[in-house]
Design a protein around this motif. Structure first.
Motif, PDB file in Angstrom:
ATOM      1  N   TYR A  77       0.825  -1.179   0.147  1.00  0.00           N
ATOM      2  CA  TYR A  77       0.040   0.030   0.070  1.00  0.00           C
ATOM      3  C   TYR A  77       1.113   1.273   0.065  1.00  0.00           C
ATOM      4  CZ  TYR A  77      -3.950  -3.008   1.133  1.00  0.00           C
ATOM      5  OH  TYR A  77      -4.836  -4.031   1.141  1.00  0.00           O
ATOM      6  N   ALA A  78       2.159   1.171   0.875  1.00  0.00           N
ATOM      7  CA  ALA A  78       2.900   2.460   0.799  1.00  0.00           C
ATOM      8  C   ALA A  78       3.563   2.515  -0.577  1.00  0.00           C
ATOM      9  CB  ALA A  78       4.019   2.215   1.944  1.00  0.00           C
ATOM     10  N   ALA A  81       0.950   4.111  -2.877  1.00  0.00           N
ATOM     11  CA  ALA A  81       0.714   5.422  -2.611  1.00  0.00           C
ATOM     12  C   ALA A  81       1.802   6.351  -3.062  1.00  0.00           C
ATOM     13  CB  ALA A  81       0.850   5.549  -0.902  1.00  0.00           C
ATOM     14  N   TRP A  82       3.012   5.874  -3.487  1.00  0.00           N
ATOM     15  CA  TRP A  82       3.897   6.461  -4.074  1.00  0.00           C
ATOM     16  C   TRP A  82       3.568   6.606  -5.610  1.00  0.00           C
ATOM     17  CZ3 TRP A  82       7.589   5.066  -7.640  1.00  0.00           C
ATOM     18  CH2 TRP A  82       8.531   5.915  -7.986  1.00  0.00           C
ATOM     19  N   TRP A 132      -1.284   6.102   8.269  1.00  0.00           N
ATOM     20  CA  TRP A 132      -1.594   6.982   7.279  1.00  0.00           C
ATOM     21  C   TRP A 132      -0.815   8.128   7.259  1.00  0.00           C
ATOM     22  CZ3 TRP A 132      -1.465  12.016   9.136  1.00  0.00           C
ATOM     23  CH2 TRP A 132      -1.294  12.275  10.197  1.00  0.00           C
ATOM     24  N   TYR A 135       1.585   6.694   4.296  1.00  0.00           N
ATOM     25  CA  TYR A 135       0.969   6.630   3.368  1.00  0.00           C
ATOM     26  C   TYR A 135       0.876   8.322   2.616  1.00  0.00           C
ATOM     27  CZ  TYR A 135      -0.622   1.956   4.201  1.00  0.00           C
ATOM     28  OH  TYR A 135      -0.681   0.765   4.692  1.00  0.00           O
ATOM     29  N   VAL A 136       0.621   9.007   3.525  1.00  0.00           N
ATOM     30  CA  VAL A 136       0.620  10.465   2.900  1.00  0.00           C
ATOM     31  C   VAL A 136       1.789  11.012   2.411  1.00  0.00           C
ATOM     32  CG1 VAL A 136       0.027  12.895   3.949  1.00  0.00           C
ATOM     33  CG2 VAL A 136      -1.468  11.001   4.291  1.00  0.00           C
ATOM     34  N   SER A 138       4.376   9.101   1.484  1.00  0.00           N
ATOM     35  CA  SER A 138       4.814   8.407   0.405  1.00  0.00           C
ATOM     36  C   SER A 138       4.015   9.032  -0.888  1.00  0.00           C
ATOM     37  CB  SER A 138       4.374   6.948   0.607  1.00  0.00           C
ATOM     38  OG  SER A 138       5.130   6.135   1.410  1.00  0.00           O
ATOM     39  N   ALA A 139       2.785   9.717  -0.743  1.00  0.00           N
ATOM     40  CA  ALA A 139       2.300  10.257  -1.681  1.00  0.00           C
ATOM     41  C   ALA A 139       2.774  11.611  -2.188  1.00  0.00           C
ATOM     42  CB  ALA A 139       0.390  10.406  -1.429  1.00  0.00           C
TER      43      ALA A 139
END
Length: 428
Positions: A77-78, A81-82, A132, A135-136, A138-139
């Protein structure tokens, strides 16, 4: 007095499609100093540092999240997210690079990624960060990559008098950093922590941003162009993309190739080699593939085919060697030979393709058109990787790999049969 139109001037179509192709013109006096002029040296260091840092990210995420007791799915997921923001925002990055100059956008992107990596370094070093937040952040790194990537294509012709040689040198560096980054990150995790890896990752973006900031480029033809609105430029980029049949033809073929061959090849290689020979052997295979990329880059330094896309297409037949070796479950030496040949073949194609795009597309449209290339490739590669496991479970991994070898040959055949692609000649 009649007001100027806000719409960007029409860019001449590709050769054979209504107008002669316009190669990017050297606009910097330093181009007369040879390949290793000041601007190219700075750009080379910036790209090498950033690629070294990018190679650390999967290791840092895996070690940090699994070391904190997070589930295996959190790593996927991470990484998603990137990659998601990169694929979604790269088209906007191309428009922004055309509007505000590529160098400026790349410096901003490095600053954004520096902040994201620094915060991750602190959070992993001081405790167990919430998912979270990972993830943020990484985004954020993915958005930074989306702002950075489109400008790379248009910067190379502005800093190098020999575009093909510059691309070959950069490709060799990329191959070496792809091997060195994960190895360094693994060593650093063993000696310190995932936070230390992210701190090192942040420092690479700092080095890249400083080098890009120190570059002194003479104004390019499109820097002062009168431009329309954001959406209008995005649409205009699509219009110019469609006007070049060799460009959209390759990218259309490449979406199929990425989805059916390149996408499944990486995860299925990991599965087949690891299950048959162990994870250590898989690591060796990836190192051999990187060595093959170095060989392909060195070949591209010396060979100057008159029709680069045709030569690159012929080289892609080497990928079949790897797919067949994997599909038939051959011994380790044969697998290594397949990885070496495939790495060299793919690197040679990439140099031929990058050089063709950078020399046949006018600089005022290059960032936007390159963004379409990146977006399409990323989306189809991601889809191919995601579906590789389920399809292999149903049909069998060897069958999927051998089918990929057949599709690879069909793709090469289509590239050679399509006249706008195979007959496109090199611009010196």
């Amino acid at each position: 007095m009649k007001a100027k139109s806000a719409r960007p001037p029409r860019i001449p179509a590709a050769e054979g499609e209504g107008a002669r192709s316009l190669p990017p013109l050297p606009s910097d006096p330093s181009l007369g100093e040879g390949l290793w002029n000041r601007n190219f040296r700075l750009f080379f260091v910036a790209r090498t540092a950033a690629l070294f840092g990018d190679g650390m990210i999967p290791v840092a995420l895996t070690a940090g999240l699994l070391g904190a007791g997070r589930p295996h799915s959190s790593v996927g997921y991470a990484l998603a997210a990137w990659m998601g923001p990169l694929a979604l925002f790269v088209l906007f990055g191309g428009v922004l690079a055309d509007r505000f100059t590529p160098r400026r956008m790349m410096v901003i992107a490095d600053a954004l990624r520096l902040v994201g990596a620094s915060v991750l370094a602190i959070t992993f070093a001081t405790g167990n960060p919430p998912l979270w937040a990972v993830y943020v952040l990484s985004a954020v790194a993915g958005v930074g990559a989306a702002l950075f990537q489109p400008g790379v294509a248009s910067t190379v012709p502005r800093v190098a008098p020999d575009v093909q040689r510059a691309n070959a040198v950069l490709r060799v560096s990329e191959a070496l950093m792809t091997m060195a980054g994960p190895a360094f990150a693994g060593m650093l995790v063993g000696l310190a922590s995932a936070g230390a890896v992210y701190a090192a990752n942040a420092s690479t973006f700092l080095v890249s941003g400083i080098c890009l900031f120190l570059m002194r480029l003479a104004p390019a033809a499109g820097d002062e162009a009168v431009r329309g609105g954001f959406v209008a430029e995005l649409v205009d980029g699509w219009r110019e993309f469609r006007a070049r049949s060799w460009l959209w033809g390759v990218i259309a073929i490449w979406t199929v190739y990425g989805f059916t061959v390149l996408g499944p090849m990486l995860p299925l290689t990991a599965i087949e080699v690891t299950e048959a020979h162990g994870s250590g052997t898989y690591g060796v295979m990836m190192a051999v593939n990187g060595a093959g990329s170095v060989v392909g880059g060195l070949l591209a330094l010396r060979l100057r085919p008159r029709r680069p896309l045709a030569a690159g297409a012929v080289a892609l037949t080497g990928v079949c060697v790897n797919l067949v070796a994997l599909g038939l479950g051959l011994p380790v030496p044969a697998l290594a030979a397949g990885q070496l040949v495939a790495g060299a073949a793919f690197a040679f194609w990439l140099v031929m393709w990058s050089t063709t795009v950078q020399t046949h597309v006018p600089p005022e449209a290059l960032n936007r058109l390159h963004a379409y290339d990146v977006a399409g490739s990323l989306l189809m590669l991601a889809a191919g990787r995601a579906l590789a496991g389920p399809v292999a479970d149903r049909l069998g991994a060897p069958e999927v790999l051998l089918a990929g070898a057949v599709i690879n040959l069909l793709v090469v055949a289509v590239l050679l049969v399509a006249r706008p692609i195979s007959r496109l000649e090199r611009i010196a």
